[in-house]
Structure formats: structure tokens, C-alpha cells
Motif scaffolding. Structure first.
Motif, PDB file in Angstrom:
ATOM      1  N   GLY A  88      32.574  47.959  34.309  1.00  6.21           N
ATOM      2  CA  GLY A  88      32.941  47.511  32.967  1.00  6.21           C
ATOM      3  C   GLY A  88      34.101  46.540  32.903  1.00  6.21           C
ATOM      4  N   HIS A  89      34.577  46.072  34.065  1.00  4.36           N
ATOM      5  CA  HIS A  89      35.682  45.108  34.046  1.00  4.36           C
ATOM      6  C   HIS A  89      35.176  43.725  33.664  1.00  4.36           C
ATOM      7  CE1 HIS A  89      38.624  47.369  36.895  1.00  4.36           C
ATOM      8  NE2 HIS A  89      37.650  48.210  36.571  1.00  4.36           N
ATOM      9  N   ARG A  90      36.051  42.958  33.062  1.00 10.43           N
ATOM     10  CA  ARG A  90      35.844  41.503  33.001  1.00 10.43           C
ATOM     11  C   ARG A  90      36.544  40.942  34.232  1.00 10.43           C
ATOM     12  NH1 ARG A  90      39.465  37.507  29.706  1.00 10.43           N
ATOM     13  NH2 ARG A  90      38.747  35.582  30.692  1.00 10.43           N
ATOM     14  N   VAL A  91      35.763  40.304  35.112  1.00  4.27           N
ATOM     15  CA  VAL A  91      36.329  39.772  36.355  1.00  4.27           C
ATOM     16  C   VAL A  91      36.581  38.275  36.217  1.00  4.27           C
ATOM     17  CG1 VAL A  91      35.840  39.277  38.796  1.00  4.27           C
ATOM     18  CG2 VAL A  91      35.301  41.537  37.846  1.00  4.27           C
ATOM     19  N   ILE A  92      37.795  37.867  36.585  1.00  3.09           N
ATOM     20  CA  ILE A  92      38.120  36.439  36.669  1.00  3.09           C
ATOM     21  C   ILE A  92      38.194  36.112  38.161  1.00  3.09           C
ATOM     22  CG2 ILE A  92      39.821  34.657  36.111  1.00  3.09           C
ATOM     23  CD1 ILE A  92      40.819  36.591  33.840  1.00  3.09           C
ATOM     24  N   GLY A  93      37.202  35.379  38.646  1.00  6.94           N
ATOM     25  CA  GLY A  93      37.122  35.092  40.084  1.00  6.94           C
ATOM     26  C   GLY A  93      37.889  33.833  40.451  1.00  6.94           C
TER      27      GLY A  93
END
Ligand code: NAI
Length: 255
Positions: free
Chosen positions: A25-30
Motif C-alpha cells: 500500500g505504499h506510494r513508491v517514489i523510485g
């Protein structure tokens, strides 16, 4: 929603970590050199500063998680480059995003080290002290003079683990957890490059973990997912080996 920055998100362990965190459920910033939300070169001061600035903009200055995976193996083009990415590419991201993490919800950060950090004598390398003193030019020069890519790799991983454990004392007081996961051999392009290299291939093939196999990126990512979760709320300042028993094989009396 939990917002987490993941470096090295385009490949191997970083890609698996990104997928696992998204599932959780994370929003990932790659962040990576290519194929990422933020394209940046973590081998240079300018690249790291640009990555931090873009990450702060993307999260509006409030970050819940950071996982630093970006790294180079011993087949990289120079020993200095290994030190630049593996030590300074991680430590400067940690420092640059610390204030944003302090504003986050139950914040946690994690650095990918290596079982190589436990190699005997690595802690005595002069380049390690230079990394910890934040003297990038001198640390890179030392690594290049020594000209031993495996020592540069192991030294960078030892130094980043010491960096994290020292930083954990300060960050604990700020409410930010900080840990290291130290993988053994994991089937990724980085390991494949070493296996295909005449200098290292045979030694790596002969050094088999007690479980009798290499790990998969997902086996590392599942541990990272746990350590970044509230399930691991009292884990702080520790280095967890996820290595099929390699560390136990090489130094059973040290832990
Ligand atoms: P990988 O090569 O699949 O992924 C590394 C990622 O880091 C790539 O996406 C690459 O583009 C990125 N990266 C490299 N230099 C960069 C730079 N200058 N700027 C921005 N991004 C950069 O390798 P893998 O195996 O997934 O490695 C991830 C981490 O795990 C590394 O820190 C590595 O040292 C560590 N590790 C890997 C092991 C293995 O057997 N695969 C064992 C122990 C540790």
C-alpha cells in the motif's frame, strides 16, 4: 498513504522492494539512472542533490520511508565509482531526506549492505575511515590506488553499515528507525556480471551458502517490507543478514 523513496528501483533488489512496498500500500517514489520516477546519477554530488530535491518535491517535504538499494558490484568501471555510489550515494540521500522523514508517520529507513561487509580485515582499510570522515575525494583516491574492486565493494558496505548504526543513535531520538539488510548472493544483474567475470566467477560459484543456493530479489524484498512496517517497530540500528547462512558459515562466533 505511506510514501517511500526507493533508490535503485529499476532493477534487481530495488525493483523487488518497490513491488513489495506497493503491494503493502505504499506510494513508491523510485530513483535510478534510468526507468524511474526520478532519474539521477547517485555517483556525483550534483546527481545526489538533484535526487534529494526532486524527492522532496515529489513528497511535499513529508516522507514515511526510505530504502537505499542503488549500488555497484566489483565489476564496476573503477574502485572509486564503487565507493561513490555504494557509500556516498546512500549516506547523502539519508542525510538529505532526514528532515522529511522526521515529519513522516512512524518513519523508517533501510540501507542495503552486504554479507561482504563482514569480511575479515575490511574494517582496517584506510578507505573505510575516509568514507566515514566524509572525505569523498580521498576515499575514492584510496580505493583507486589499492585497485582491488572486491575490497572497495566490501569496504563500502562495511562503512555504510557503520554509518547507519552511528546515525541510529541520533535518529532514534528523532523517532526515525534506521536499519541495514545485508544480503548474500542474490540472483540479479549485479551478481550475473560477477559470475560472468573471469576474475570472480569461479570463486563465487564455489562459495555456496549452507542453504545450497542463491537468493531471489523477492526473498530480500520480503524482509525489507517487514522491516519497513510497524510489525518491526522495535527494530532499530541493526544489520540483518539475509544470506542463506553465509555469515554463520564464515564467522559463527561473531554476531
Ligand atoms: P542491480 O544491478 O540489479 O541493481 C542496482 C540498481 O542500482 C540498478 O538499477 C542501477 O541502475 C542502480 N544504480 C547503480 N549505479 C547508480 C547510480 N550511479 N545512480 C543511480 N542508480 C544507480 O543490482 P542488485 O543486486 O539488485 O543490487 C542492489 C543492492 O544490493 C546493491 O547495493 C548491492 O550492492 C546489494 N547487494 C547485492 C547482492 C547480490 O548478490 N545481488 C548481494 C549483496 C548486496
Amino acid at each position: 498513504m505511506t510514501v517511500t523513496v526507493v533508490t535503485g528501483s529499476a532493477s534487481g533488489i530495488g525493483a523487488a522492494v518497490s513491488a513489495q512496498l506497493q503491494q503493502a500500500g505504499h506510494r513508491v517514489i523510485g530513483i535510478d539512472r534510468r526507468d524511474a520516477d526520478i532519474v539521477a546519477d547517485l555517483s556525483t554530488t550534483e546527481g545526489r542533490q538533484a535526487a534529494v530535491a526532486a524527492a522532496l518535491e515529489a513528497c511535499n517535504g513529508v516522507l514515511d520511508g526510505l530504502v537505499c538499494c542503488a549500488g555497484l558490484g566489483p565489476t564496476a568501471s573503477s574502485c572509486g565509482l564503487i565507493v561513490a555510489v555504494n557509500y556516498f550515494g546512500m549516506s547523502e540521500l539519508v542525510d538529505g531526506l532526514g528532515d522529511a522523514l522526521a515529519c513522516g508517520d512512524k518513519p523508517a529507513a533501510l540501507l542495503i549492505g552486504s554479507v561482504a561487509s563482514a569480511h575479515p580485515g575490511i574494517d582496517k582499510l584506510p578507505m573505510v575511515e575516509l568514507m566515514l570522515a566524509r572525505d569523498e575525494a580521498a576515499a575514492k583516491a584510496q580505493a583507486d590506488v589499492l585497485g582491488n574492486p572486491q575490497a572497495a565493494y566490501a569496504g563500502s558496505k562495511y562503512a555504510i553499515t557503520v554509518f547507519a548504526r552511528r546515525k541510529a543513535v541520533e535518529w532514534g531520538r528523532r523517532g526515525i528507525r534506521l536499519n541495514v539488510v545485508a544480503p548474500g548472493a542474490v540472483e540479479t544483474p549485479l551478481l550475473q556480471a560477477s559470475l560472468s567475470d573471469a576474475r570472480y566467477g569461479e570463486a563465487i560459484r564455489n562459495f555456496v551458502s549452507p542453504l545450497g543456493r542463491n537468493g531471489s530479489p523477492d526473498e530480500i524484498a520480503r524482509v525489507v517490507r517487514f522491516m519497513q512496517s510497524e510489525q518491526a517497530s522495535f527494530m532499530h540500528g541493526t544489520a540483518v543478514f539475509v544470506d542463506g547462512g553465509m555469515d554463520a558459515l564464515t564467522r559463527p562466533e561473531r554476531f
